[in-house]
Scaffold this motif. Structure first.
Motif, PDB file in Angstrom:
ATOM      1  N   UNK A 110      48.892  48.610  30.128  1.00 12.63           N
ATOM      2  CA  UNK A 110      47.634  48.064  30.639  1.00 12.63           C
ATOM      3  C   UNK A 110      47.005  49.013  31.662  1.00 12.63           C
ATOM      4  N   UNK A 111      45.705  48.873  31.823  1.00 13.29           N
ATOM      5  CA  UNK A 111      44.977  49.645  32.825  1.00 13.29           C
ATOM      6  C   UNK A 111      45.341  49.102  34.205  1.00 13.29           C
ATOM      7  N   UNK A 112      45.331  49.968  35.161  1.00 20.28           N
ATOM      8  CA  UNK A 112      45.663  49.563  36.532  1.00 20.28           C
ATOM      9  C   UNK A 112      44.776  48.401  37.010  1.00 20.28           C
ATOM     10  N   UNK A 113      43.543  48.354  36.539  1.00 19.65           N
ATOM     11  CA  UNK A 113      42.635  47.270  36.928  1.00 19.65           C
ATOM     12  C   UNK A 113      43.072  45.915  36.396  1.00 19.65           C
ATOM     13  N   UNK A 114      44.031  45.887  35.463  1.00 21.73           N
ATOM     14  CA  UNK A 114      44.537  44.611  34.935  1.00 21.73           C
ATOM     15  C   UNK A 114      45.377  43.884  35.972  1.00 21.73           C
ATOM     16  N   UNK A 115      45.732  44.592  37.021  1.00 20.55           N
ATOM     17  CA  UNK A 115      46.568  44.019  38.070  1.00 20.55           C
ATOM     18  C   UNK A 115      45.751  43.040  38.909  1.00 20.55           C
ATOM     19  N   UNK A 116      46.121  41.775  38.828  1.00 19.34           N
ATOM     20  CA  UNK A 116      45.446  40.722  39.592  1.00 19.34           C
ATOM     21  C   UNK A 116      46.443  40.108  40.566  1.00 19.34           C
ATOM     22  N   UNK A 117      46.177  40.218  41.873  1.00 26.30           N
ATOM     23  CA  UNK A 117      47.110  39.646  42.844  1.00 26.30           C
ATOM     24  C   UNK A 117      47.387  38.159  42.622  1.00 26.30           C
ATOM     25  N   UNK A 118      46.408  37.429  42.129  1.00 26.65           N
ATOM     26  CA  UNK A 118      46.595  35.998  41.896  1.00 26.65           C
ATOM     27  C   UNK A 118      47.653  35.782  40.811  1.00 26.65           C
ATOM     28  N   UNK A 119      47.611  36.586  39.742  1.00 27.19           N
ATOM     29  CA  UNK A 119      48.563  36.428  38.639  1.00 27.19           C
ATOM     30  C   UNK A 119      49.982  36.832  39.008  1.00 27.19           C
ATOM     31  N   UNK A 120      50.114  37.816  39.893  1.00 22.11           N
ATOM     32  CA  UNK A 120      51.447  38.307  40.238  1.00 22.11           C
ATOM     33  C   UNK A 120      51.960  37.739  41.565  1.00 22.11           C
ATOM     34  N   UNK A 121      51.201  36.828  42.170  1.00 18.74           N
ATOM     35  CA  UNK A 121      51.535  36.303  43.485  1.00 18.74           C
ATOM     36  C   UNK A 121      52.999  35.864  43.631  1.00 18.74           C
ATOM     37  N   UNK A 122      53.578  35.117  42.690  1.00 18.93           N
ATOM     38  CA  UNK A 122      54.968  34.701  42.876  1.00 18.93           C
ATOM     39  C   UNK A 122      55.952  35.878  42.895  1.00 18.93           C
ATOM     40  N   UNK A 123      55.568  36.990  42.270  1.00 18.97           N
ATOM     41  CA  UNK A 123      56.454  38.157  42.219  1.00 18.97           C
ATOM     42  C   UNK A 123      56.157  39.164  43.325  1.00 18.97           C
ATOM     43  N   UNK A 124      55.000  39.042  43.947  1.00 20.94           N
ATOM     44  CA  UNK A 124      54.488  40.042  44.879  1.00 20.94           C
ATOM     45  C   UNK A 124      55.470  40.492  45.962  1.00 20.94           C
TER      46      UNK A 124
END
Length: 131
Positions: A25-39
């Motif tokens: 995936x492109x780096x812009x696919x990174x959404x803090x909301x989607x990865x919040x539990x793993x952050x």
């Protein structure tokens, strides 16, 4: 896989859900909301320079390392070393997820593409310590 951290399964699922046609995936696919539990267990590596550089690290990574590795070359952190260099090179060459050890910790390296399609960054999940 026996003993594989649940974090790796979640992170792999996120990555595979954004990889199109097997391409990272492109780096812009990174959404803090989607990865919040793993952050807390994640860090971001910039691979565009001569050596991998830590851009940012989650709170659990900072605690595990005894400080913030952000804005430092990876080899100047406890996560650097020959195995990290080899794993990053393999991840870039194969443009796929790679499980490895960074320092003394299991890690899942997730390649992210830049605007040219080259692997310009990596999202890395650092396994929580075993209890």
């Amino acid at each position: 896989m026996t003993g594989r951290p649940a974090l790796f399964d979640r992170l792999q699922g996120w990555w595979e859900g954004r990889a199109e046609g097997g391409r990272p995936p492109h780096r812009d696919a990174l959404s803090p909301v989607e990865i919040m539990p793993m952050l807390p267990h994640l860090l971001m590596l910039d691979l565009s320079g001569p050596a991998p550089r830590v851009l940012w690290a989650g709170t659990a990574v900072k605690e595990a390392l005894g400080g913030n590795p952000g804005d430092q070359p990876l080899d100047r952190t406890p996560l650097g070393g020959p195995e990290a260099v080899a794993a990053i090179a393999r991840m870039i060459a194969e443009a796929r997820l790679v499980e490895a050890r960074l320092g003394d910790r299991p890690a899942l390296l997730c390649p992210l593409a830049d605007d040219s399609g080259a692997i310009g960054a990596a999202l890395v999940g650092l396994a929580p310590p075993q209890t």
